[in-house]
Enzyme design. Sequence first.
Site, PDB file in Angstrom:
ATOM      1  N   CYS A 325     -38.497  -4.366  23.633  1.00  0.00           N
ATOM      2  CA  CYS A 325     -37.762  -3.124  23.880  1.00  0.00           C
ATOM      3  C   CYS A 325     -36.355  -3.268  24.467  1.00  0.00           C
ATOM      4  O   CYS A 325     -35.540  -3.805  23.562  1.00  0.00           O
ATOM      5  CB  CYS A 325     -38.612  -2.274  24.813  1.00  0.00           C
ATOM      6  N   HIS A 422     -44.618  -2.571  22.711  1.00  0.00           N
ATOM      7  CA  HIS A 422     -45.028  -2.911  23.950  1.00  0.00           C
ATOM      8  C   HIS A 422     -46.600  -3.176  23.826  1.00  0.00           C
ATOM      9  O   HIS A 422     -47.187  -2.587  23.168  1.00  0.00           O
ATOM     10  CB  HIS A 422     -45.189  -1.869  24.795  1.00  0.00           C
TER      11      HIS A 422
END
Length: 475
Positions: A325, A422
Site C-alpha cells: 500500500c 493487504h
Amino acid sequence: MFMGTGSDVGKSLLVAGLARAYTNRGLRVAPFKPQNMSNNAAVTADGGEIGRAQALQARAARRQPITAMNPVLLKPEGETGSQLVVRGRRVGTYKAREYWSERHKLLPQVCAAHQELAADADVVLVEGAGSASEVNLRSGDIANFGFARAADVPVVLVADIERGGVIAAMVGTFAVIDPDDAALIAATLVNKFQGDPQLFDDGKQFIAERTNRPCLGPVPHFAGANRLPAEDILGLPRTSGTGSYHVVVPRLPRISNFDDLDPLRLEPGVTVEIVEPGRPLPFGDLIILPGSKSTRSDLAALRRQGWDIDILHHHRMGARILGICGGFQMLGHTVSDPEGVEGSVGTSAGLNLLDVDTVLGDRKELRVEQAVSALTGDPLVGYHMHMGVTRGHGLDRPFAYIGAAADGAVSPDATVMGTYLHGVFTSDSFRRNFIGAAAATSTLNYEATVDATLDALAAHLEHHLDLDQLLGLAR
C-alpha cells in the site's frame, strides 16, 4: 460496556473473548465501539471500514464485520490531524481541537448504530476508549460515559494489575468522575493478573468495599494474546520468532494496517524485527515497507532516519523488498499530492526501485479481494484500503491478478515488489512459497490458529470469571 481506568488495560481482548464465550453458549453477540482511534482498520461486509479490533471481535462472535460495530473511526494523519470515518466512510480530515469541539454532533449516529446492533443480538458488548476518568474530555464525550448515559448501558470498569496501583486506579476513578456517571458502573474487573489469584483476595475485598460494587476476577494474563492481531503497533514485540528467515520492518510514524505482519510473526521459520527510530535497519532476507496513513510524511521520516540508504544498500547485498500500500507508493519514482489530501500540496521523490509514479486523491478504495499471485500462482485473499492512483511501466510486471486486472508491480529481477493488497500473507500456500526453504516444513494454518486462539481465550474467561454473573449485569 467495558471501560478502562487507562488505555491498554485489555478491553479489546476481553470483549473478543467474551464474544466467543457467549457465542459458544448459543447467544447472538455483537461487538460495538462508539469511537475508535486507530490506523489499523478492516474492510467490512457492507463496504466500509472499522477498527481492526472490532473486526476481530466480530470474528469472535462468528459474524461478518459491519460499519455499525464502530460508527466513528479516527485515523491519525501526520501534521494534518486525523481522518474522520463515519459509518465506514471518510468524511474529511480534522484538527484535534476542531473535532473535539464538534464530536457531540455524532452522538445520534453512534446511538443509532448501537440500536441497529441491539435489534439483531441477544447481547451487545461495548468497548470504551482510553480512560474513563479523563474528566477534562468528558464534555461532548461519545466514546465512554457520554455514550453510556445516552444509551443507558451498565459499565464494567477494567484495570490492569500489571501496571501497579490497581486499587488506587479503581477507587480513584470513582473519586474523580461525575456521580451520575459512577452510578452506571455495575462492577469492576481486575485484568492481567500473574501469580496466585488468592493473594489478591484482600485487594478484591477492599475495592468492593470502597466502590460498593462487586469486583470480578482477577483474570490472569492470557499467554496466547500474541497470536491474535494487535490493535496498536506498540502492542507488538520488537522481535517475534527465532527462525532463520529474517524480516525487517521500519516502524514509520504513521504505520497502518500492520496486521499484514501477523502471519509472518507466527511462522516458525521466520523472525520479524520491527526497527524503532534511531536505529539503522539491520540486514534481512526481506524488508517490508508497511502501509502508511500519510505516505509523503512517512517517506520524509524514513529519509530522516537514513533508512533509505540502508534499504538501497541491503538491496544491493541481496535483500528482497516488499512495499504494501503506502510502502508500494514509496518504492516508485514520485508520490504527488496535488490536492493536499494528506497534508501539504507537493511531490516527494520516491526510492526509485519500481518504475511507477503515484498521485494521491480523495477517493478511497475499500474492497475485499480474491486474487492470484503472479509470483507463485497461489490464491490470495486480501483487501484494498488506499487512496491514490499508481501508473507506470512497472505495472506491466504485476504482483497479483484480481480477475483479469493486474495489481502492483515487480522489478525485472523480481527482488523488489509492491502491492496494494493487504493481507496476502494470510494465504498459507503463498506465504510458504514466498519465504522458500525456511518454511518448507511449515504446517501453520493461520486462520485456524486465530480461531483456535479465540476459543482458548473464551475458555480462559469461562474459567476465571463468572460469566452468568457478568451477563446478569446487562440490561
